[in-house]
Structures are given as structure tokens and as C-alpha cells.
Design a protein around this motif. Structure first.
Motif, mmCIF file in Angstrom:
data_model
loop_
_atom_site.group_PDB
_atom_site.id
_atom_site.type_symbol
_atom_site.label_atom_id
_atom_site.label_comp_id
_atom_site.label_asym_id
_atom_site.label_seq_id
_atom_site.Cartn_x
_atom_site.Cartn_y
_atom_site.Cartn_z
ATOM 1 N N GLN A 150 -2.572 22.589 58.532
ATOM 2 C CA GLN A 150 -2.831 23.304 57.413
ATOM 3 C C GLN A 150 -2.214 24.702 57.433
ATOM 4 O OE1 GLN A 150 -6.667 26.210 58.801
ATOM 5 N NE2 GLN A 150 -7.580 25.372 56.126
ATOM 6 N N ARG A 151 -1.886 25.257 59.103
ATOM 7 C CA ARG A 151 -0.998 26.377 58.857
ATOM 8 C C ARG A 151 0.272 25.860 58.249
ATOM 9 N NH1 ARG A 151 -0.446 31.341 57.299
ATOM 10 N NH2 ARG A 151 0.711 32.468 58.929
ATOM 11 N N SER A 152 1.166 24.925 58.862
ATOM 12 C CA SER A 152 2.102 24.506 58.412
ATOM 13 C C SER A 152 2.116 24.101 56.879
ATOM 14 C CB SER A 152 2.383 23.177 58.832
ATOM 15 O OG SER A 152 3.845 22.826 59.077
ATOM 16 N N GLN A 153 1.467 24.241 56.539
ATOM 17 C CA GLN A 153 1.061 23.482 54.946
ATOM 18 C C GLN A 153 1.630 24.813 53.847
ATOM 19 O OE1 GLN A 153 1.020 20.626 53.404
ATOM 20 N NE2 GLN A 153 1.290 21.074 51.260
ATOM 21 N N SER A 195 -2.009 33.704 51.933
ATOM 22 C CA SER A 195 -1.807 33.526 53.063
ATOM 23 C C SER A 195 -2.175 34.440 53.954
ATOM 24 C CB SER A 195 -1.968 32.529 54.017
ATOM 25 O OG SER A 195 -0.329 32.396 54.464
ATOM 26 N N GLY A 196 -1.165 35.328 53.823
ATOM 27 C CA GLY A 196 -0.674 36.747 54.785
ATOM 28 C C GLY A 196 -1.811 37.498 53.896
ATOM 29 N N LEU A 197 -2.189 37.471 53.018
ATOM 30 C CA LEU A 197 -3.135 38.013 52.172
ATOM 31 C C LEU A 197 -4.919 38.326 52.408
ATOM 32 C CD1 LEU A 197 -2.537 38.468 48.231
ATOM 33 C CD2 LEU A 197 -1.676 40.594 49.849
ATOM 34 N N ASP A 198 -5.428 37.052 52.961
ATOM 35 C CA ASP A 198 -6.784 36.558 53.609
ATOM 36 C C ASP A 198 -6.737 37.223 54.835
ATOM 37 O OD1 ASP A 198 -6.938 35.515 51.292
ATOM 38 O OD2 ASP A 198 -6.328 33.238 52.431
ATOM 39 N N VAL A 199 -5.706 37.520 55.331
ATOM 40 C CA VAL A 199 -5.561 37.500 57.388
ATOM 41 C C VAL A 199 -5.233 39.375 57.149
ATOM 42 C CG1 VAL A 199 -4.747 37.736 59.552
ATOM 43 C CG2 VAL A 199 -4.700 35.513 58.073
ATOM 44 N N CYS A 200 -4.163 40.221 56.403
ATOM 45 C CA CYS A 200 -3.850 41.135 56.313
ATOM 46 C C CYS A 200 -3.650 41.804 55.228
ATOM 47 C CB CYS A 200 -2.749 41.294 57.313
ATOM 48 S SG CYS A 200 -2.615 41.058 58.785
ATOM 49 N N PRO A 201 -5.196 42.388 54.171
ATOM 50 C CA PRO A 201 -4.919 42.872 53.236
ATOM 51 C C PRO A 201 -4.960 43.511 53.086
ATOM 52 C CG PRO A 201 -7.232 42.630 53.775
ATOM 53 C CD PRO A 201 -6.195 41.711 54.751
ATOM 54 N N LEU A 202 -4.264 44.828 53.917
ATOM 55 C CA LEU A 202 -3.596 46.303 54.484
ATOM 56 C C LEU A 202 -2.592 46.134 54.367
ATOM 57 C CD1 LEU A 202 -7.100 48.134 55.694
ATOM 58 C CD2 LEU A 202 -6.250 47.670 53.579
ATOM 59 N N ASN A 203 -1.797 45.292 54.475
ATOM 60 C CA ASN A 203 -0.185 45.390 55.310
ATOM 61 C C ASN A 203 0.251 45.112 53.912
ATOM 62 O OD1 ASN A 203 2.059 44.886 55.984
ATOM 63 N ND2 ASN A 203 1.371 42.702 57.480
ATOM 64 N N ALA A 204 1.054 46.522 53.899
ATOM 65 C CA ALA A 204 1.825 46.604 52.665
ATOM 66 C C ALA A 204 3.080 45.986 52.474
ATOM 67 C CB ALA A 204 2.473 47.934 52.562
ATOM 68 N N HIS A 232 1.914 27.915 67.718
ATOM 69 C CA HIS A 232 3.162 27.802 67.655
ATOM 70 C C HIS A 232 3.639 27.157 66.076
ATOM 71 C CE1 HIS A 232 2.846 27.156 71.518
ATOM 72 N NE2 HIS A 232 2.799 25.813 71.845
ATOM 73 N N THR A 233 2.472 27.586 65.436
ATOM 74 C CA THR A 233 3.283 27.325 63.995
ATOM 75 C C THR A 233 4.218 27.488 63.679
ATOM 76 O OG1 THR A 233 1.024 26.832 63.283
ATOM 77 C CG2 THR A 233 2.403 27.094 61.795
ATOM 78 N N GLU A 234 4.256 29.617 63.662
ATOM 79 C CA GLU A 234 5.041 30.460 63.229
ATOM 80 C C GLU A 234 6.891 30.184 63.232
ATOM 81 O OE1 GLU A 234 6.947 35.081 63.080
ATOM 82 O OE2 GLU A 234 4.653 34.132 64.064
ATOM 83 N N ALA A 235 6.300 29.400 64.897
ATOM 84 C CA ALA A 235 7.914 28.782 65.840
ATOM 85 C C ALA A 235 8.566 27.595 65.462
ATOM 86 C CB ALA A 235 8.092 28.882 67.348
ATOM 87 N N VAL A 236 7.533 26.727 65.203
ATOM 88 C CA VAL A 236 7.925 25.400 64.146
ATOM 89 C C VAL A 236 8.290 24.969 62.920
ATOM 90 C CG1 VAL A 236 7.884 22.726 64.350
ATOM 91 C CG2 VAL A 236 6.810 24.828 66.520
ATOM 92 N N SER A 237 7.695 25.429 62.167
ATOM 93 C CA SER A 237 7.347 25.728 60.636
ATOM 94 C C SER A 237 8.248 26.158 60.199
ATOM 95 C CB SER A 237 5.944 25.910 60.031
ATOM 96 O OG SER A 237 5.123 24.851 60.668
ATOM 97 N N GLY A 238 8.991 27.553 60.400
ATOM 98 C CA GLY A 238 9.586 28.958 60.086
ATOM 99 C C GLY A 238 10.899 28.042 61.272
ATOM 100 N N TRP A 245 -7.240 33.470 62.414
ATOM 101 C CA TRP A 245 -6.766 33.726 61.127
ATOM 102 C C TRP A 245 -5.099 34.069 61.841
ATOM 103 C CZ3 TRP A 245 -10.970 35.074 64.686
ATOM 104 C CH2 TRP A 245 -11.858 35.247 63.431
ATOM 105 N N LEU A 246 -3.767 33.960 61.657
ATOM 106 C CA LEU A 246 -2.231 33.741 62.193
ATOM 107 C C LEU A 246 -1.869 34.238 60.730
ATOM 108 C CD1 LEU A 246 -2.286 29.735 63.913
ATOM 109 C CD2 LEU A 246 -2.383 32.397 64.229
ATOM 110 N N CYS A 247 -0.937 35.362 60.914
ATOM 111 C CA CYS A 247 -0.378 36.009 59.715
ATOM 112 C C CYS A 247 1.631 35.518 60.159
ATOM 113 C CB CYS A 247 -0.955 37.407 59.645
ATOM 114 S SG CYS A 247 -0.234 38.084 58.408
ATOM 115 N N PHE A 248 2.197 35.720 58.789
ATOM 116 C CA PHE A 248 3.566 35.907 59.348
ATOM 117 C C PHE A 248 3.828 37.139 59.284
ATOM 118 C CE2 PHE A 248 2.938 37.356 54.685
ATOM 119 C CZ PHE A 248 4.393 37.867 54.601
ATOM 120 N N ASP A 249 3.231 38.271 59.369
ATOM 121 C CA ASP A 249 3.688 39.629 59.804
ATOM 122 C C ASP A 249 2.460 40.471 59.942
ATOM 123 O OD1 ASP A 249 4.677 42.370 58.866
ATOM 124 O OD2 ASP A 249 6.317 42.208 59.481
#
Length: 630
Positions: A502-505, A516-525, A187-193, A377-381
Motif C-alpha cells: 500500500q505504501r509503495s503504491q 498521502s503526506g496530507l493525511d499524516v502531516c496536514p500542518l506541513n508547509a 523500509h518503503t521509503e528506502a526501497v520505493s524511493g 503513519w508514514l510520511c515522505f517529509d
């Protein structure tokens, strides 16, 4: 008011005693706990669950506190990622903009009829941003505070929904499920974003719609009973079933004006009517039909109370008409066109091979299930290479597909193997998890994302139901020690809360979020592109150039990265490379006004004034078209 009396009744009485739990659940095979082979007849269904039986106000308070504990640190967060487009740069939230624009533009402030519009029609969510702006301008604190409040409210409403699912004998189970829902890290993306508010408000009204429908079914049953006993009198305290169905329809419409997934409230209402209402008689008929049990079907149909089928059909007619009206209205508002997405947004949907397209869809489903089971493994995109496509039969990720369907099959088997209360809870839990996810499944139409954690906000409720049913099975069927279950549950909630914090941070600043996105999706342009934007904003030019080049290495057709890199190279005097990048960007996206303008600047710097004039005019043409439709 009908709705006022009804709201107070289901919020503070929790529906106790409204429906009798018709049968004691012996799980289809007479299996009893080894610790208690002779269960008292008064024992409730969830007596085996290691938790106290709390009153609704106390349980709601605990759920609310847990929800606050998870996301309170987001109050110090800034506007990040999509917040910039939906709030900071969206003129629709400003008081000087006519409020009618909210109903003509999409979520991002673009006219719905514009070709580039994503058709995300959420005027009530934008209106809530407008109220925030009126109260505190662009101070993000008030926006985050409203999101936390809405999550607390939705979590409390989920408690009431879980009370419906588990029945009068399942208040312990409902409380445990609601705490899990309130603290789930997905739920972090829905609440913190802040833009996640669309999912929060939508979920709130989906729950209201479902509870209205439940109350309508209960009132219908009560009225028929009074008529049967010849004791029916007009009672001022009773709500008319059709008034409650009207409230259900209105709530569904409001949910759709907050986010498109609100339409799935109708599916949840239907699932309740078939799987839970009247002891799940209609659901059992369907199961028996699938298993060709003709004798049992005839017996069940013969013993079914008079008027039950007529009531189900009339309510489903209301659901059908409501759905048709809402979908038709939405189609008209969208200008009778569907949104157009690029290949990088959802690569699997652009595959020509139907087999591999379906395979990739199912792999994505398994990843969504994994996010609910193990939200590490949570990522914003998740677009642009974050989830590489499966295009070969030797890809080991294909093993995820049979594993997914074996697990789904086992859960479904538990739901259909008997006519017990546990089986009905399992089936309703699956409905809560699957039905709200359908709009994001690519089954009915192409969506503009690969994975979006925020769309799991309502489906997480179904996951919580299945977890609590599993706890009950471990205790009642397999005889697991009660203290062990308590410890495991408390550890799970504690880990969930810490992971949420932690994720809200990570969502406090764009730099932290993108890193934080690089840790989950390093291949995400897109992750590298956004890191480049942050570096450019802080005048870290070498880092910005490095990130833009990496984004282009991962996605050679990334026009926005080309434009931004060309801007930096132009300022550094590397005009030839900047010229090539901008020409390629305008070739990929002919209506890219900013790229045309920058191309004109570079061409003028190189002395090609005639070409520069053409580029400037092209830029003005596309920009004028954009302003005309917005």
C-alpha cells in the motif's frame, strides 16, 4: 582468496557449530515452560519458538521472496520527490561528466565546498545511479529494480547477522527475524524511493563489516585453541584474523562512501565483541561493575581464559584507528566545515532553551520507536510543522517521555538481570537498534531533518531481534499456546506485506505521494508546497495558488513558496503582490538567484527599469557563483 573462501563459508554454512552455546538458558531464575518442565538437554535455545528449523538456503529464499512481494509494485513508479534532484537533474550521473566529479561533489551534485552543500558525501551511491543511467538512461524501471534487488540482498545478509546474534541454537529465531526485517513497512521509503539506495547499499556493507569482524573473532579463538593444544599448523583453509579485520575496515569505508551512517559499523563490531563473543564475558564484567559486585568480578576475571583481554584490546585498537582515519578523511573531504541547515529543517535543534530542546529530541525518539512498532503513519517529509515543538509544561505529549524510558528501562532490565543467552540477545538487539541511529539523534551534531524513515533501515534489525526474543519469552516463560503465536506472527507478516504494498503504491507518482503526506502531516508547509508544484505542472492554476498560499500561512518565511506563487501572480497580472513576495523572498535568502531574476521581470513590467537591472545583475552574480563551484 581469503575473502572468497570466507564468504562462501558464512553464506552457505550459516556458522553452524562454530561457536558452542555455552549454557542452557534458564532466564536467570530457572523458569521453565509449564508445558515442558523437563526440557531435553539437546533442546536448542529457540526450540520454544513456533517455527521449523530451516537450512540457510531455504530460509534465505523465503526471506528474499517476502522482500520481493513487498515492493515489486514499485517497478511501475516514477522519479518522485528527491529523485529529481539526485538523479534527473544531477549531471554527475551522466557519462559525459568526468567521474572525478563524484568525489568532489555531494549527493545532489553540488560542490562540497559550496556554502549551500549539505555535505552528504556518497560517491558510490551516485556511481550506482551512473551505471543505471548508462544501462537505461532515465527510465525509472531499472533504478527501482536495482533497489528491490539490493533490499533482497540486504535482507538475506540480515539473516546471517541474526544467526550470529541468536547463536548456533537460534536458527528458527534468525529466520523469523529476517522475515520481519524484509517486510517491515518502514523500509518503503528506502526501497520505493530511489534515493533510498544510499541506505540499502550502506546497510549491506555494514552487515558485511560486522560479519567480517565476527569471523575474525572466531578465527582468533580457533588459532589460540590450536596453539594451546600444540597442534597449530598453517592451514590454507583458515583466514588470518588480521586479514578479516582489514576486510572489516574496508567494508566500513565502503559503507561510509554510500552513506555517512556506515561509520556505525564499528560500534556494532564493538558491541558484538563485548556482548556476544566469548559468552558475553566482558559485557558481564561491565554489568557487574555497575552493580558493584566486586566478588563476582574477581571470580569472573580469575576464570577468564588467558589472552582474552589482550585480544579484545587489540581488536578495539583496530576499531579505534579505523574510526579515526575514516572520520578524519571525511572531515577533510567536507572542507573542514559542517553543513548549515535552516530552522525549518530541524526546528528543535534551534531552540535556545536546553531543557525544551532535549525534551523535543526525546519526543522525536519516541516517534521513531512508534514508527517501528506501528508503521501506520508514514510520511515522505516530517519537517516544517509536521511535528509541532513542545514548548510548554502543560503539553500532554510530555507523557510520551516517561513512557519511552520506562519501556527502554524494562527491556534493558531484561538484558542485565542475568547472564543468560536471552539477556545477551536482548542487549545485542538494543545495540543494533540504537548504535546505527546515533548519527540521526542530534547528539553529536545537528541533522537536517526531524524524522526520516529511511534512517531506520538498519535500526529495524534491532527491533526484529527484540520482537523474536519477546515471542520466545511468551512461549517459554509465560506458556502461551504455540498455535496462537504462530497465528499472530503470520498475521503480523501478512499485515506488514500489505502495508508495504500500500505504501509503495503511494510512492508511484508525486501526486499520490504528496497527497498521502496530507493525511499524516496536514500542518506541513512543504507538503502543501509540493502539492502546489504538482498542480502548477498540470496547469491547475487555482489549486496551485491555493496550495502555495496555505504553505505560506503555515510558514510565513517559506521563500520558495513565495517565488513560485509570485510567478503565477505575475502571469495573472497581479504585479504588486508578486513584487512584495519576491522582495520578501530575496530578503530572506539573499543568494536566491531565481527570485532575483523574477523580481527583475516584475520590476521591468512595472516600469522600474533601473531596479530591474540591479536585480538581473544580482541574479547573474549568484548564478555565476553557483556554476563556478559546481
Amino acid at each position: 582468496m581469503v575473502s572468497g573462501r570466507w564468504c562462501s563459508s558464512w553464506l552457505f554454512h550459516g556458522g553452524r557449530g562454530k561457536e558452542v552455546n555455552e549454557e542452557r538458558d534458564h532466564d536467570g531464575g530457572g523458569r521453565h515452560s509449564p508445558q515442558s518442565p523437563h526440557r531435553p538437554s539437546h533442546e536448542t535455545w529457540d526450540a520454544a519458538i513456533p517455527a521449523p528449523d530451516l537450512s540457510f538456503p531455504l530460509a534465505a529464499t523465503i526471506v528474499c521472496l517476502c522482500a520481493c512481494a513487498c515492493f515489486l509494485n514499485s517497478l511501475s513508479g516514477d522519479f518522485v520527490f528527491d529523485d529529481s534532484e539526485a538523479i534527473v537533474n544531477n549531471n554527475d550521473i551522466r557519462s559525459e561528466t568526468p567521474i572525478s566529479n563524484l568525489f568532489r561533489n555531494d549527493f545532489w551534485g553540488t560542490r562540497l565546498t559550496h556554502p549551500s552543500s549539505h555535505k552528504s558525501y556518497r560517491p558510490l551511491t551516485v556511481f550506482s545511479f551512473r551505471l543505471n543511467y548508462r544501462w537505461g538512461g532515465l527510465n525509472p524501471v531499472s533504478y527501482h529494480a536495482v533497489n528491490i534487488f539490493l533490499h533482497c540482498l540486504a535482507s538475506v545478509m540480515s539473516l546471517r547477522v541474526f544467526m550470529v546474534v541468536f547463536g548456533p541454537g537460534g536458527h528458527r529465531a534468525a529466520a523469523l527475524a529476517a522475515i520481519l526485517f524484509a517486510t517491515h513497512p518502514v523500509h518503503t521509503e528506502a526501497v520505493s524511493g530511489i534515493v533510498g539506495r544510499a541506505d540499502l547499499v550502506c546497510a549491506l556493507f555494514v552487515f558485511v563489516s560486522l560479519l567480517s569482524y565476527v569471523k575474525a573473532v572466531q578465527e582468533t579463538k580457533a588459532r589460540e585453541k590450536r596453539i594451546h593444544n600444540d597442534k597449530y599448523r598453517c592451514c590454507s583453509n583458515a583466514s588470518h584474523p588480521y586479514a578479516l579485520l582489514a576486510l572489516m575496515a574496508v567494508s566500513t569505508g565502503i559503507a561510509m562512501l554510500c552513506k555517512e551512517v556506515g561509520i556505525t559499523a564499528l560500534g556494532l563490531c564493538s558491541a558484538y565483541d563485548v556482548l556476544l563473543a566469548h559468552g558475553g564475558a566482558f559485557g558481564r564484567l561491565i554489568i557487574l561493575y555497575l552493580f558493584r559486585e566486586k566478588a563476582k568480578i574477581q571470580l569472573l576475571w580469575k576464570n577468564m581464559p588467558a589472552g582474552l583481554c589482550r585480544g579484545l584490546l587489540s581488536r578495539h585498537l583496530v576499531l579505534l584507528v579505523t574510526g579515526i582515519v575514516l572520520l578524519a578523511s571525511r572531515w577533510v573531504v567536507m572542507g573542514s566545515t559542517v553543513p548549515k541547515f535552516m530552522k525549518v529543517d530541524n526546528p528543535a535543534s534551534f531552540l535556545d532553551n536546553m531543557f525544551y530542546r532535549v525534551v523535543n529530541y526525546h519526543y522525536i525518539y519516541s516517534l521513531n520507536v512508534l514508527l517501528l512498532l506501528l508503521p501506520l503513519w508514514l510520511c515522505f517529509d516530517w519537517s516544517m510543522g509536521c511535528v509541532p515543538l513542545i514548548q510548554q509544561a502543560t503539553d500532554l505529549r510530555l507523557l510520551c517521555l516517561p513512557l519511552l524510558w520506562i519501556c527502554v528501562g524494562l527491556v534493558l532490565r531484561r538484558g542485565v538481570i542475568s547472564h543468560s543467552h536471552t539477556s545477551r540477545c536482548v542487549l545485542m538487539g538494543m545495540a543494533l537498534g540504537i548504535v546505527p541511529f546515533l548519527p540521526a539523534s542530534n547528539v553529536f551534531f545537528r541533522v537536517g531533518f526531524v524524522i526520516a524513515e529511511r534512517v531506520l533501515y538498519i535500526p529495524a534489525a534491532g527491533f526484529c531481534v527484540l520482537v523474536v526474543v519477546g515471542m520466545r519469552e511468551l512461549r517459554y516463560v509465560f506458556g502461551m499456546n504455540q498455535r496462537v503465536l504462530q497465528v499472530f506472527y503470520c498475521l503480523l507478516v501478512a499485515v506488514f506485506i500489505l502495508r508495504c504494498q500500500q505504501r509503495s503504491q503511494d510512492w508511484l507518482t508525486e501526486k499520490q505521494l504528496f497527497r498521502s503526506g496530507l493525511d499524516v502531516c496536514p500542518l506541513n508547509a512543504k507538503v502543501h508546497y509540493n502539492m502546489g508544484k504538482v498542480a502548477a505542472d498540470t496547469n491547475d492554476v487555482p489549486e496551485a495558488v491555493r496550495r502555495y498560499r496555505e504553505a505560506l500561512r503555515l510558514n510565513t518565511d517559506y521563500d520558495q513558496a513565495m517565488n513560485n506563487l509570485a510567478n503565477i501572480l505575475k502571469d495573472q497580472g497581479q504585479l504588486e503582490e508578486a513584487l512584495q513576495l519576491l522582495q520578501h523572498a530575496t530578503l530572506l535568502r539573499p543568494d536566491f538567484a531565481a527570485a532575483w531574476m523574477n523580481l527583475g521581470i516584475v520590476q521591468a513590467s512595472l516600469g522600474d527599469h533601473q531596479a530591474a537591472e540591479t536585480s538581473y545583475l544580482t541574479a547573474l552574480t549568484h548564478r555565476a557563483c553557483t556554476h563556478q563551484v559546481t
